[in-house]
Design an enzyme around this catalytic site. Sequence first.
Site, PDB file in Angstrom:
ATOM      1  N   GLU A 294      56.493  12.611 -16.021  1.00 46.24           N
ATOM      2  CA  GLU A 294      57.052  11.719 -15.001  1.00 46.24           C
ATOM      3  C   GLU A 294      55.955  10.870 -14.346  1.00 46.24           C
ATOM      4  OE1 GLU A 294      60.450  13.715 -13.168  1.00 46.24           O
ATOM      5  OE2 GLU A 294      59.895  12.736 -11.300  1.00 46.24           O
ATOM      6  N   HIS A 323      55.630  30.897 -34.484  1.00 49.13           N
ATOM      7  CA  HIS A 323      56.621  31.128 -35.525  1.00 49.13           C
ATOM      8  C   HIS A 323      57.745  30.098 -35.469  1.00 49.13           C
ATOM      9  CE1 HIS A 323      54.640  34.890 -36.631  1.00 49.13           C
ATOM     10  NE2 HIS A 323      54.346  34.934 -35.345  1.00 49.13           N
ATOM     11  N   LYS A 437      69.352   8.181 -10.949  1.00 44.61           N
ATOM     12  CA  LYS A 437      69.943   8.657  -9.690  1.00 44.61           C
ATOM     13  C   LYS A 437      70.903   7.599  -9.145  1.00 44.61           C
ATOM     14  CE  LYS A 437      66.367  11.756  -7.763  1.00 44.61           C
ATOM     15  NZ  LYS A 437      65.530  12.090  -6.626  1.00 44.61           N
TER      16      LYS A 437
HETATM   17  O1  PA5 Z   1      58.798  14.384  -8.866  1.00 45.44           O
HETATM   18  C1  PA5 Z   1      59.765  13.836  -8.373  1.00 45.44           C
HETATM   19  O2  PA5 Z   1      59.662  13.067  -7.425  1.00 45.44           O
HETATM   20  C2  PA5 Z   1      61.161  14.115  -8.880  1.00 45.44           C
HETATM   21  O3  PA5 Z   1      61.159  14.850 -10.048  1.00 45.44           O
HETATM   22  C3  PA5 Z   1      61.925  14.876  -7.830  1.00 45.44           C
HETATM   23  O4  PA5 Z   1      61.270  16.078  -7.550  1.00 45.44           O
HETATM   24  C4  PA5 Z   1      63.366  15.156  -8.254  1.00 45.44           C
HETATM   25  O5  PA5 Z   1      63.988  13.989  -8.678  1.00 45.44           O
HETATM   26  C5  PA5 Z   1      64.125  15.745  -7.084  1.00 45.44           C
HETATM   27  O6  PA5 Z   1      64.013  14.882  -5.986  1.00 45.44           O
HETATM   28  P1  PA5 Z   1      64.222  15.366  -4.522  1.00 45.44           P
HETATM   29  O7  PA5 Z   1      63.206  16.386  -4.199  1.00 45.44           O
HETATM   30  O8  PA5 Z   1      64.082  14.134  -3.710  1.00 45.44           O
HETATM   31  O9  PA5 Z   1      65.605  15.935  -4.434  1.00 45.44           O
END
Ligand code: PA5
Length: 468
Positions: A294, A323, A437
């Site tokens: 990410e 494996h 989202k």
């Molecule tokens: O790293 C990030 O920002 C995302 O993966 C969030 O953790 C994830 O989308 C969840 O978001 P939030 O903590 O705002 O609910």
Amino acid sequence: MENRLKFDFNNMLSQYVGEEGFTPDDLVNLDTLAGKASKSVKESRGKGMMGWTELTSSNTSEIADIIVTANKIKNKFDAFVVLGIGGSALGPMALFQALCHLRHNELPATLRNNVPKFYVEDNVDPERMQSLLDILDLDKTVFNVITKSGSTSETMSQFLIINDILKAKYGSKAAEHMIATTDSKAGNLIKIAQDEGLKTFVIPAGVGGRFSVLSPVGLLPAAVLGIDIKAFLDGAKTMSTKCLLSDSIFNNPALASATLQYASMNRCKNISVMMPYADSLKLMADWYCQLWGESLGKATNNTGKTVNVGQTPVKALGVTDQHSQIQLYVEGPFDKVVTFIGVESYRATVTISGGYDKYPSVAFLSGHTLNELISAEMLATEYALTRNKRPNNKIVLSTVNANTIGQLIMFFMLETAYAGAMLDIDAFNQPGVEEGKNATYALLGRAGYEAKASEINAWPAKDPKYII
Ligand code: PA5
């Protein structure tokens, strides 16, 4: 035993993997590039979305509050359930698996020191939610809803379901079963928490989801689980101090790893395999995959140029995945860097029994320990990869404990920041996640997302010819 994390990058070098590796001259050139990235990360520490670098102090009033709250929870409840997703779930899950008994929830209460059972609901599969509700004794359960944005559909849906059940059962006392961890301003969870008098912990402004494990996101669940959060933070501090001291890949392990991965990406090694040889670190590899994927997978760089960069993170577990995946890694395309995570001293020793001396090909195992076997298998896999000119490197933990896990987590977060600096991208945003989202909000009719809903509705209909 000394708490220690070592990073071994020998097998990234040409003397071991030939032209797939880096020569001493390459390393000298890369060190110059690394120095620039290191300085830019140092200048950004604590600023903007790099607030997580400053979360290693264990003497704060917040840490004291977390420990007091955790002790109250331990005395009152038998189950602790995290409601959250992505960075708000993977950190707590990784700490739980690394630092608690591997079958914690199955142990009788006395054998887990009366520490609550632990569950993380990081999905919205209705069958999963129903199955959780089927097993929980609500009287003895506390929930921790975690969301940085305070608005993620998955987390807020889980919260709405659970809060409704709690209110129906406990009326004005429902708040005793719910703790909120969220941003102090963003989204609606903070407002709901204030309206309903929920115990609340704040995720600091400069700390994004996947970088939040050193904040109450990771610390409250960890403290409830009896994990020594001060040792954990001390470990994170040890690693950040070590990595602050030097701008050279020869002394700064997170910088060395970032630089070698960056240089490997430039050689079309677009896959990073994270392969711990410890079941306790399997979810740590999941946490790494989110962090790396990410943070680095970005369409544009800091000057707005389209770059479409990133390295696909893949989790593998040693020895299990020897494996299933290793055949591909040893003989398939030259598009991967494999990172092993080894453990010098496991927390248990199990000896392999004897009794079949007349079958030498079985008997050779007898008398060895599983510890020796798993360590030998890691070395053997390292050897097989290296012999076949597959670059690989290795992180070695002296043992798995709160301190070394703190070091490992800071290692990965700094590595990601350094790699982001080298790629000249914003490693701390996630526009691709936000896109999904927003589309979800639109599909479920959230006000303000009408334009997005029209855009989705205008998408060309699927051709039934291709649905067979
Ligand atoms: O790293 C990030 O920002 C995302 O993966 C969030 O953790 C994830 O989308 C969840 O978001 P939030 O903590 O705002 O609910």
